[in-house]
Design a protein around this motif. Structure first.
Motif, PDB file in Angstrom:
ATOM      1  N   ALA A  60       0.831  -1.209   0.000  1.00  0.00           N
ATOM      2  CA  ALA A  60       0.000   0.000   0.000  1.00  0.00           C
ATOM      3  C   ALA A  60       0.865   1.259   0.000  1.00  0.00           C
ATOM      4  N   ILE A  61       1.938   1.242   0.779  1.00  0.00           N
ATOM      5  CA  ILE A  61       2.832   2.401   0.847  1.00  0.00           C
ATOM      6  C   ILE A  61       3.591   2.571  -0.463  1.00  0.00           C
ATOM      7  N   THR A  62       4.025   1.469  -1.057  1.00  0.00           N
ATOM      8  CA  THR A  62       4.741   1.541  -2.337  1.00  0.00           C
ATOM      9  C   THR A  62       3.843   2.068  -3.447  1.00  0.00           C
ATOM     10  N   ASN A  63       2.545   1.774  -3.371  1.00  0.00           N
ATOM     11  CA  ASN A  63       1.600   2.292  -4.358  1.00  0.00           C
ATOM     12  C   ASN A  63       1.383   3.790  -4.212  1.00  0.00           C
ATOM     13  N   THR A  64       1.477   4.293  -2.987  1.00  0.00           N
ATOM     14  CA  THR A  64       1.083   5.669  -2.717  1.00  0.00           C
ATOM     15  C   THR A  64       2.247   6.607  -2.430  1.00  0.00           C
ATOM     16  N   MET A  65       3.435   6.048  -2.244  1.00  0.00           N
ATOM     17  CA  MET A  65       4.602   6.861  -1.909  1.00  0.00           C
ATOM     18  C   MET A  65       5.749   6.551  -2.864  1.00  0.00           C
ATOM     19  N   GLU A  66       6.755   7.387  -2.814  1.00  0.00           N
ATOM     20  CA  GLU A  66       7.895   7.235  -3.720  1.00  0.00           C
ATOM     21  C   GLU A  66       9.179   7.567  -2.984  1.00  0.00           C
ATOM     22  N   GLY A  67      10.171   6.677  -3.121  1.00  0.00           N
ATOM     23  CA  GLY A  67      11.475   6.928  -2.549  1.00  0.00           C
ATOM     24  C   GLY A  67      12.450   7.397  -3.615  1.00  0.00           C
ATOM     25  N   LEU A  68      13.721   7.235  -3.321  1.00  0.00           N
ATOM     26  CA  LEU A  68      14.753   7.685  -4.260  1.00  0.00           C
ATOM     27  C   LEU A  68      14.747   6.849  -5.532  1.00  0.00           C
ATOM     28  N   TYR A 199      -0.968   9.533  12.648  1.00  0.00           N
ATOM     29  CA  TYR A 199      -0.431   9.530  11.283  1.00  0.00           C
ATOM     30  C   TYR A 199      -0.362   8.097  10.748  1.00  0.00           C
ATOM     31  N   GLY A 200      -0.876   7.883   9.542  1.00  0.00           N
ATOM     32  CA  GLY A 200      -0.821   6.571   8.912  1.00  0.00           C
ATOM     33  C   GLY A 200      -1.935   5.638   9.301  1.00  0.00           C
ATOM     34  N   THR A 201      -2.906   6.103  10.119  1.00  0.00           N
ATOM     35  CA  THR A 201      -3.990   5.227  10.558  1.00  0.00           C
ATOM     36  C   THR A 201      -5.243   5.350   9.700  1.00  0.00           C
ATOM     37  N   ASN A 202      -5.352   6.431   8.919  1.00  0.00           N
ATOM     38  CA  ASN A 202      -6.464   6.589   7.975  1.00  0.00           C
ATOM     39  C   ASN A 202      -6.053   7.578   6.905  1.00  0.00           C
ATOM     40  N   SER A 203      -6.811   7.628   5.823  1.00  0.00           N
ATOM     41  CA  SER A 203      -6.412   8.433   4.675  1.00  0.00           C
ATOM     42  C   SER A 203      -6.396   9.926   4.968  1.00  0.00           C
ATOM     43  N   PRO A 211       2.373   7.141  -7.083  1.00  0.00           N
ATOM     44  CA  PRO A 211       1.437   7.051  -8.206  1.00  0.00           C
ATOM     45  C   PRO A 211      -0.033   7.072  -7.812  1.00  0.00           C
ATOM     46  N   TYR A 212      -0.351   6.666  -6.565  1.00  0.00           N
ATOM     47  CA  TYR A 212      -1.750   6.596  -6.145  1.00  0.00           C
ATOM     48  C   TYR A 212      -1.940   7.265  -4.783  1.00  0.00           C
ATOM     49  N   LYS A 213      -3.217   7.512  -4.440  1.00  0.00           N
ATOM     50  CA  LYS A 213      -3.601   8.029  -3.129  1.00  0.00           C
ATOM     51  C   LYS A 213      -4.639   7.094  -2.515  1.00  0.00           C
ATOM     52  N   LEU A 214      -4.527   6.871  -1.214  1.00  0.00           N
ATOM     53  CA  LEU A 214      -5.545   6.099  -0.501  1.00  0.00           C
ATOM     54  C   LEU A 214      -6.789   6.957  -0.317  1.00  0.00           C
ATOM     55  N   GLN A 215      -7.941   6.373  -0.590  1.00  0.00           N
ATOM     56  CA  GLN A 215      -9.191   7.129  -0.567  1.00  0.00           C
ATOM     57  C   GLN A 215     -10.154   6.526   0.470  1.00  0.00           C
ATOM     58  N   ASN A 216     -10.605   7.360   1.410  1.00  0.00           N
ATOM     59  CA  ASN A 216     -11.610   6.943   2.404  1.00  0.00           C
ATOM     60  C   ASN A 216     -11.231   5.639   3.102  1.00  0.00           C
ATOM     61  N   TRP A 217     -10.003   5.577   3.585  1.00  0.00           N
ATOM     62  CA  TRP A 217      -9.490   4.356   4.213  1.00  0.00           C
ATOM     63  C   TRP A 217      -9.220   4.575   5.688  1.00  0.00           C
ATOM     64  N   SER A 219      -7.555   1.929   9.115  1.00  0.00           N
ATOM     65  CA  SER A 219      -6.777   0.701   9.292  1.00  0.00           C
ATOM     66  C   SER A 219      -7.617  -0.514   9.646  1.00  0.00           C
ATOM     67  N   VAL A 220      -8.908  -0.341   9.913  1.00  0.00           N
ATOM     68  CA  VAL A 220      -9.758  -1.503  10.208  1.00  0.00           C
ATOM     69  C   VAL A 220     -10.539  -1.955   8.974  1.00  0.00           C
ATOM     70  N   ASP A 221     -10.397  -1.252   7.867  1.00  0.00           N
ATOM     71  CA  ASP A 221     -11.197  -1.543   6.680  1.00  0.00           C
ATOM     72  C   ASP A 221     -10.757  -2.826   5.993  1.00  0.00           C
ATOM     73  N   ASN A 222     -11.739  -3.614   5.552  1.00  0.00           N
ATOM     74  CA  ASN A 222     -11.483  -4.833   4.800  1.00  0.00           C
ATOM     75  C   ASN A 222     -11.453  -4.597   3.292  1.00  0.00           C
ATOM     76  N   SER A 223     -11.637  -3.380   2.885  1.00  0.00           N
ATOM     77  CA  SER A 223     -11.473  -3.025   1.477  1.00  0.00           C
ATOM     78  C   SER A 223     -10.988  -1.582   1.416  1.00  0.00           C
ATOM     79  N   TRP A 224     -10.279  -1.260   0.356  1.00  0.00           N
ATOM     80  CA  TRP A 224      -9.807   0.106   0.190  1.00  0.00           C
ATOM     81  C   TRP A 224      -9.568   0.377  -1.291  1.00  0.00           C
ATOM     82  N   THR A 225      -9.584   1.647  -1.606  1.00  0.00           N
ATOM     83  CA  THR A 225      -9.401   2.082  -2.987  1.00  0.00           C
ATOM     84  C   THR A 225      -8.246   3.065  -3.060  1.00  0.00           C
ATOM     85  N   GLN A 226      -7.420   2.895  -4.077  1.00  0.00           N
ATOM     86  CA  GLN A 226      -6.346   3.833  -4.351  1.00  0.00           C
ATOM     87  C   GLN A 226      -6.603   4.449  -5.723  1.00  0.00           C
ATOM     88  N   VAL A 227      -6.589   5.761  -5.765  1.00  0.00           N
ATOM     89  CA  VAL A 227      -6.871   6.477  -7.014  1.00  0.00           C
ATOM     90  C   VAL A 227      -5.611   7.172  -7.509  1.00  0.00           C
TER      91      VAL A 227
END
Length: 545
Positions: A60-68, A199-203, A211-217, A219-227
């Motif tokens: 999830a972090i790799t989808n939404t964040m970017e390192g060097l 920090y990091g417990t919900n969107s 490349p993506y952002k977590l939407q309406n998430w 940490s207890v959710d069983n589904s999530w969307t990244q846009v």
């Protein structure tokens, strides 16, 4: 890691049942051309890159964040850095030029100082990051995590707004690979400081530079969307607007959802995997991940006896475990280090595990007669007549079957009683970390493709050495490979081979199998880009129109 923990599929979750109930029987796909629908085995524990330890959170972090850097297949490519840099100062200094005018999703600029802030936060003992240890080798990191030096003495600094410099205490041959890992990602100081422990417990508490952002998430959710993140520096390369993840813990449910065209990619295990093997869409993905037993030597000193550990190892029929119980592409392991990951620098055809096969196979080949003999000798040497311990494992269906198999195998040793303790994944992780176990089934997924990623786990005092096995010669060899031999590829290889042989001979941990995951994938998903850290680069993903 994260342990970078891999997760086993198993028992049915409530959300999975609700989704299945709405599938209908028409078999018609409800997918739009802009959404990839993917099964997850667990929830996102945290989206805080300083605290994430499991593979689901890391993805999830790799989808939404970017390192060097970011892996494209097995190739390391520049990401926030403008190029893959070579070290100077005899391998001790890295100077990274960063992309200009890159923004966080809230409009804040992404700067070199964001890397400095994040790295200092991760090594700060107050953060309690389980990955702080991986910073060792960066100047002062070890002393900082031990509370001996101030956080601001870490060997990282912003030379200017878009130039990051890192100073090492010793050369780190795999340092470039590390720079693609989520625990080295930047963080927006303003956002982290605003939300604190939340920090990091919900969107709402997050911003993205990936490349993506977590939407309406949360940490207890069983589904999530990244846009798709329109502010991502390489947004033009991202062709799939939306990723939708669904937690499904039962392989049969996953297959039903797949066949009803409600999910595009699902993971299978056990009988379900055997059933679908050879069918259209079926594939097995080998992973740089191993599963092994750790014995708590601090709680039960008799586990310090090498013969008892060897006996337990020889009593386990790994071929039966992988083929008849798991059936999902896993393969019997003779080493706690993953095979087909790293090769001899002077002989590119020699795999690391193959180089240690003699000691590995001798101590993991199923041999019940020898196991019983060693067990009796170990009991005599430790003064034990009988031994009883709890085997800690996860509570999914397949994990329970695995535990029952191991119980059956081990109880063939005279005087041994094994009680099963299957608990939720998060509970197993926390109990392993705190030492609240007798014997635990655990796993490690490589954060970068190098044997040292596994070997450092079992050094004395290492944060992930939950069983507390210790050997001075082993420690010396591992340390030598990372210090005086770090710039000598051949000598470093020999150090690591020798260390692995010690671990194999002593069965400091008992290797069970190397993970290989079976999947069903609809052909509408294309270019699934799987890297050496068992993470997908979703920038490459495409949907067939």
């Amino acid at each position: 890691m994260k342990v970078r923990k891999m997760l086993a599929t198993g028992s049915l979750g409530l959300m999975s049942m609700l989704v299945l109930a709405g599938c209908g029987s028409s078999g018609q796909s409800q997918a739009s051309n802009d959404t990839a629908r993917i099964m997850s085995k667990e929830v996102i524990s945290t989206a805080d890159s300083s605290l994430a330890t499991d593979i689901v959170s890391a993805q999830a972090i790799t989808n939404t964040m970017e390192g060097l850097y970011r892996y494209h297949g097995k190739k390391l490519e520049p990401a926030m850095a403008t190029k893959v840099v070579r070290p100077t100062n005899n391998g001790l200094t890295y100077t990274f030029p960063l992309r200009h005018n890159v923004k966080w999703s809230n409009g804040d600029p992404v700067t070199a100082q964001d890397f400095v802030f994040a790295w200092r936060r991760t090594v700060n003992p107050k953060t309690k990051s389980q990955y702080a240890y991986i910073y060792e080798g960066i100047a002062n990191a070890k002393d900082i995590t031990a509370g001996k030096k101030p956080v601001n003495s870490l060997g990282v600094k912003a030379l200017d707004k878009y130039t990051l410099q890192v100073n090492l205490e010793k050369p780190i041959p795999y340092f470039g690979s590390l720079m693609s890992a989520d625990f080295f990602f930047p963080q927006d100081p303003k956002v982290v400081q605003k939300w604190g422990k939340k920090y990091g417990t919900n969107s709402k508490t997050l911003v993205s530079n990936g490349p993506y952002k977590l939407q309406n998430w949360s940490s207890v959710d069983n589904s999530w969307t990244q846009v798709k993140n329109k502010d991502y520096w390489n947004a033009k390369a991202v062709k799939v607007p939306k990723l939708k993840y669904q937690v499904v813990k039962d392989a049969s449910t996953a297959l039903n959802l797949y066949q009803a065209k409600k999910l595009d990619r699902v993971e299978l295990s056990g009988d379900t995997s055997k059933q679908m093997k050879g069918s259209k869409g079926y594939s097995v993905l080998k992973q740089n991940s191993t599963v092994y037993l750790e014995m708590n030597q601090k709680k039960y000193p008799f586990f310090k006896n090498q013969k008892l550990r060897q006996a337990m190892s020889l009593a386990i029929n790994r071929q039966q475990l992988t083929k008849k119980v798991l059936g999902n592409g896993t393969s019997a392991a003779s080493s706690a280090t993953a095979s087909n990951m790293t090769f001899n620098p002077t002989n590119k055809k020699q795999d690391f595990v193959a180089a240690t096969a003699q000691t590995g196979k001798a101590n993991t080949k199923y041999d019940l007669a020898k196991a019983k003999e060693l067990w009796r000798q170990g009991l005599a040497e430790t003064g034990q007549k009988k031994i009883k311990f709890d085997l800690l494992g996860d509570d999914t269906d397949i994990a329970k079957q695995q535990s029952e198999f191991l119980q059956n195998q081990l109880e063939k040793l005279p005087g041994l009683k094994v009680n099963l303790n299957n608990v939720p994944y998060k509970t197993r992780i926390s109990r392993s970390a705190s030492g609240d176990f007798d014997v635990v089934i655990t796993m490690w997924n490589a954060d970068f493709p190098d044997p040292i990623n596994f070997l450092t786990l079992f050094t004395t005092g290492a944060s992930y050495n939950s069983g507390k096995w210790s050997d001075p010669q082993y420690d010396n060899l591992v340390n030598q490979s990372m210090s005086q031999d770090a710039n000598n590829a051949s000598a470093r290889w020999q150090d690591m081979v020798a260390a692995q042989n010690i671990l194999n001979e002593q069965q400091g941990v008992i290797p069970l199998y190397q993970n290989g995951q079976a999947f069903m994938t609809h052909d509408r998903l294309q270019n699934l880009d799987y890297g050496p850290s068992s993470l997908y680069n979703m920038v490459s993903l495409r949907i067939k129109k």
